[in-house]
Design a protein around this motif. Structure first.
Motif, mmCIF file in Angstrom:
data_model
loop_
_atom_site.group_PDB
_atom_site.id
_atom_site.type_symbol
_atom_site.label_atom_id
_atom_site.label_comp_id
_atom_site.label_asym_id
_atom_site.label_seq_id
_atom_site.Cartn_x
_atom_site.Cartn_y
_atom_site.Cartn_z
ATOM 1 N N GLY A 47 -1.451 11.680 9.466
ATOM 2 C CA GLY A 47 -1.630 11.511 8.029
ATOM 3 C C GLY A 47 -3.043 11.878 7.634
ATOM 4 N N SER A 48 -3.289 11.887 6.350
ATOM 5 C CA SER A 48 -4.625 12.212 5.848
ATOM 6 C C SER A 48 -5.577 11.038 6.091
ATOM 7 C CB SER A 48 -4.561 12.514 4.350
ATOM 8 O OG SER A 48 -4.319 11.313 3.623
ATOM 9 N N MET A 49 -6.861 11.263 5.875
ATOM 10 C CA MET A 49 -7.847 10.194 6.015
ATOM 11 C C MET A 49 -7.560 9.075 5.015
ATOM 12 S SD MET A 49 -10.384 8.915 7.599
ATOM 13 C CE MET A 49 -11.183 10.200 8.518
ATOM 14 N N ALA A 50 -7.251 9.419 3.766
ATOM 15 C CA ALA A 50 -6.944 8.405 2.755
ATOM 16 C C ALA A 50 -5.719 7.595 3.153
ATOM 17 C CB ALA A 50 -6.722 9.067 1.390
ATOM 18 N N ASP A 51 -4.709 8.257 3.684
ATOM 19 C CA ASP A 51 -3.491 7.590 4.133
ATOM 20 C C ASP A 51 -3.807 6.608 5.261
ATOM 21 O OD1 ASP A 51 -0.641 7.263 3.964
ATOM 22 O OD2 ASP A 51 -0.445 8.449 5.789
ATOM 23 N N THR A 52 -4.612 7.031 6.207
ATOM 24 C CA THR A 52 -4.989 6.172 7.338
ATOM 25 C C THR A 52 -5.769 4.957 6.851
ATOM 26 O OG1 THR A 52 -5.027 8.069 8.824
ATOM 27 C CG2 THR A 52 -6.222 6.118 9.541
ATOM 28 N N ILE A 53 -6.675 5.161 5.937
ATOM 29 C CA ILE A 53 -7.459 4.032 5.406
ATOM 30 C C ILE A 53 -6.551 3.058 4.663
ATOM 31 C CG2 ILE A 53 -9.206 3.401 3.688
ATOM 32 C CD1 ILE A 53 -10.668 6.048 4.546
ATOM 33 N N LEU A 54 -5.707 3.565 3.780
ATOM 34 C CA LEU A 54 -4.860 2.694 2.960
ATOM 35 C C LEU A 54 -3.717 2.051 3.731
ATOM 36 C CD1 LEU A 54 -4.741 4.836 -0.275
ATOM 37 C CD2 LEU A 54 -5.901 2.644 0.039
ATOM 38 N N MET A 55 -3.112 2.784 4.630
ATOM 39 C CA MET A 55 -1.913 2.281 5.303
ATOM 40 C C MET A 55 -2.203 1.550 6.613
ATOM 41 S SD MET A 55 0.974 3.212 3.697
ATOM 42 C CE MET A 55 2.198 3.690 4.875
ATOM 43 N N MET A 113 0.836 -1.205 0.000
ATOM 44 C CA MET A 113 0.000 0.000 0.000
ATOM 45 C C MET A 113 0.872 1.256 0.000
ATOM 46 S SD MET A 113 -2.950 -1.291 -0.205
ATOM 47 C CE MET A 113 -4.221 -0.149 0.223
ATOM 48 N N HIS A 114 1.945 1.220 0.757
ATOM 49 C CA HIS A 114 2.852 2.358 0.863
ATOM 50 C C HIS A 114 3.489 2.664 -0.494
ATOM 51 C CE1 HIS A 114 6.073 4.283 3.731
ATOM 52 N NE2 HIS A 114 5.491 5.181 2.949
ATOM 53 N N ARG A 115 3.980 1.618 -1.164
ATOM 54 C CA ARG A 115 4.569 1.816 -2.497
ATOM 55 C C ARG A 115 3.534 2.322 -3.491
ATOM 56 N NH1 ARG A 115 9.016 -2.117 -4.924
ATOM 57 N NH2 ARG A 115 9.124 -0.408 -6.418
ATOM 58 N N LEU A 116 2.328 1.780 -3.411
ATOM 59 C CA LEU A 116 1.259 2.246 -4.301
ATOM 60 C C LEU A 116 0.947 3.717 -4.071
ATOM 61 C CD1 LEU A 116 -1.298 -0.688 -4.439
ATOM 62 C CD2 LEU A 116 -0.083 0.351 -6.353
ATOM 63 N N GLU A 117 0.871 4.124 -2.811
ATOM 64 C CA GLU A 117 0.582 5.543 -2.523
ATOM 65 C C GLU A 117 1.640 6.449 -3.127
ATOM 66 O OE1 GLU A 117 -1.584 7.245 1.026
ATOM 67 O OE2 GLU A 117 -0.600 5.481 1.881
ATOM 68 N N HIS A 118 2.882 5.986 -3.123
ATOM 69 C CA HIS A 118 3.967 6.795 -3.686
ATOM 70 C C HIS A 118 3.969 6.796 -5.203
ATOM 71 C CE1 HIS A 118 6.710 8.150 -0.415
ATOM 72 N NE2 HIS A 118 6.034 7.242 0.277
ATOM 73 N N SER A 119 3.397 5.758 -5.826
ATOM 74 C CA SER A 119 3.596 5.614 -7.265
ATOM 75 C C SER A 119 2.332 5.641 -8.134
ATOM 76 C CB SER A 119 4.340 4.305 -7.542
ATOM 77 O OG SER A 119 3.580 3.205 -7.101
ATOM 78 N N ILE A 120 1.162 5.534 -7.545
ATOM 79 C CA ILE A 120 -0.054 5.413 -8.353
ATOM 80 C C ILE A 120 -0.283 6.641 -9.238
ATOM 81 C CG2 ILE A 120 -1.783 6.257 -6.702
ATOM 82 C CD1 ILE A 120 -3.414 3.705 -7.539
ATOM 83 N N SER A 121 -0.101 7.823 -8.680
ATOM 84 C CA SER A 121 -0.145 9.059 -9.466
ATOM 85 C C SER A 121 0.307 10.214 -8.581
ATOM 86 C CB SER A 121 -1.554 9.336 -10.008
ATOM 87 O OG SER A 121 -2.354 9.976 -9.048
ATOM 88 N N PRO A 122 0.940 11.219 -9.174
ATOM 89 C CA PRO A 122 1.381 12.376 -8.376
ATOM 90 C C PRO A 122 0.216 13.061 -7.641
ATOM 91 C CG PRO A 122 2.427 12.421 -10.524
ATOM 92 C CD PRO A 122 1.399 11.321 -10.563
ATOM 93 N N THR A 123 -0.928 13.144 -8.287
ATOM 94 C CA THR A 123 -2.078 13.793 -7.644
ATOM 95 C C THR A 123 -2.556 12.998 -6.446
ATOM 96 O OG1 THR A 123 -2.751 14.697 -9.776
ATOM 97 C CG2 THR A 123 -4.425 14.667 -8.045
ATOM 98 N N PHE A 124 -2.651 11.689 -6.608
ATOM 99 C CA PHE A 124 -3.088 10.839 -5.499
ATOM 100 C C PHE A 124 -2.099 10.934 -4.341
ATOM 101 C CE2 PHE A 124 -3.404 6.801 -3.216
ATOM 102 C CZ PHE A 124 -4.751 6.844 -2.887
ATOM 103 N N TYR A 125 -0.797 10.871 -4.644
ATOM 104 C CA TYR A 125 0.237 10.987 -3.610
ATOM 105 C C TYR A 125 0.122 12.318 -2.862
ATOM 106 C CZ TYR A 125 4.836 11.640 -1.519
ATOM 107 O OH TYR A 125 5.856 11.907 -0.643
ATOM 108 N N GLN A 126 -0.059 13.405 -3.595
ATOM 109 C CA GLN A 126 -0.176 14.727 -2.970
ATOM 110 C C GLN A 126 -1.320 14.783 -1.963
ATOM 111 O OE1 GLN A 126 1.755 17.514 -3.220
ATOM 112 N NE2 GLN A 126 3.167 16.372 -4.502
ATOM 113 N N LYS A 127 -2.430 14.115 -2.288
ATOM 114 C CA LYS A 127 -3.614 14.177 -1.428
ATOM 115 C C LYS A 127 -3.614 13.126 -0.320
ATOM 116 C CE LYS A 127 -6.413 16.395 -4.824
ATOM 117 N NZ LYS A 127 -7.644 16.609 -5.454
ATOM 118 N N SER A 128 -2.964 12.004 -0.567
ATOM 119 C CA SER A 128 -3.039 10.930 0.424
ATOM 120 C C SER A 128 -1.836 10.902 1.362
ATOM 121 C CB SER A 128 -3.205 9.573 -0.262
ATOM 122 O OG SER A 128 -2.024 9.229 -0.964
#
Length: 173
Positions: free
Chosen positions: A68-76, A35-50
């Motif tokens: 962290g953000s809500m999205a970060d907490t959910i994903l990580m 999940m951590h690698r995906l957050e860093h690489s899925i897209s620059p916009t997604f990374y900026q927000k999550s």
């Protein structure tokens, strides 16, 4: 309430199930690594927000672990926890409590600015240390693991803080 957790989650029978606890910790870290690698690489916009809000801490302190953000907490945190609970369906409440306690404390520990005397030994075993995670917060594309560095070692993303960039850290990191 919604019966999202396995029935064993509600059982107070027995004590800590050590094999299940170890399996939960390894699976949790593997899923969180992905999940951590995906957050860093899925897209620059997604990374900026999550995840980027968490990375404002390039020299993290202990309690930055849960900032962290809500999205970060959910994903990580939430997705890996829920997935592990449903993969290892035999854990009782004592095992889940031990798992949660170890995991939350380790996340806090690796975000600390403290160099611990056992860090070299832990690093030899592949356990994540504050120095290992500080590499991630400084350079963003290495050391995605938290509890263990095993997944980073397997995927080629591990960098030893003592060898990779010793000038970026204080002595003995």
């Amino acid at each position: 309430m919604f019966h999202w957790m396995p029935p064993s989650y509600y059982s107070f029978e027995g004590g800590i199930q050590w094999k299940e606890l170890a399996l939960c910790l390894v699976l949790q870290d593997g899923i969180q690594y992905a999940m951590h690698r995906l957050e860093h690489s899925i897209s620059p916009t997604f990374y900026q927000k999550s995840h980027k809000p968490h990375h404002k801490f390039t020299n993290p302190r202990m309690f930055d672990a849960f900032n962290g953000s809500m999205a970060d907490t959910i994903l990580m945190i939430l997705v890996p926890l829920y997935t592990v609970a449903n993969l290892v369906r035999t854990c009782n409440v004592w095992t889940y409590m031990a798992f949660g306690s170890i995991y939350a404390n380790w996340l806090t520990l690796i975000h600390s600015e403290v160099v611990l005397p056992w860090d070299p030994f832990f690093r030899t075993l592949g356990f994540g240390t504050p120095g290992d995670h500080h590499v991630h917060h400084k350079f963003f594309k290495y050391n995605y693991g938290h509890l263990f560095m095993w997944f980073d070692q397997l995927c080629g993303t591990y960098r030893n803080p003592q060898e990779f960039s010793p000038k970026a850290f204080h002595p003995h990191v």
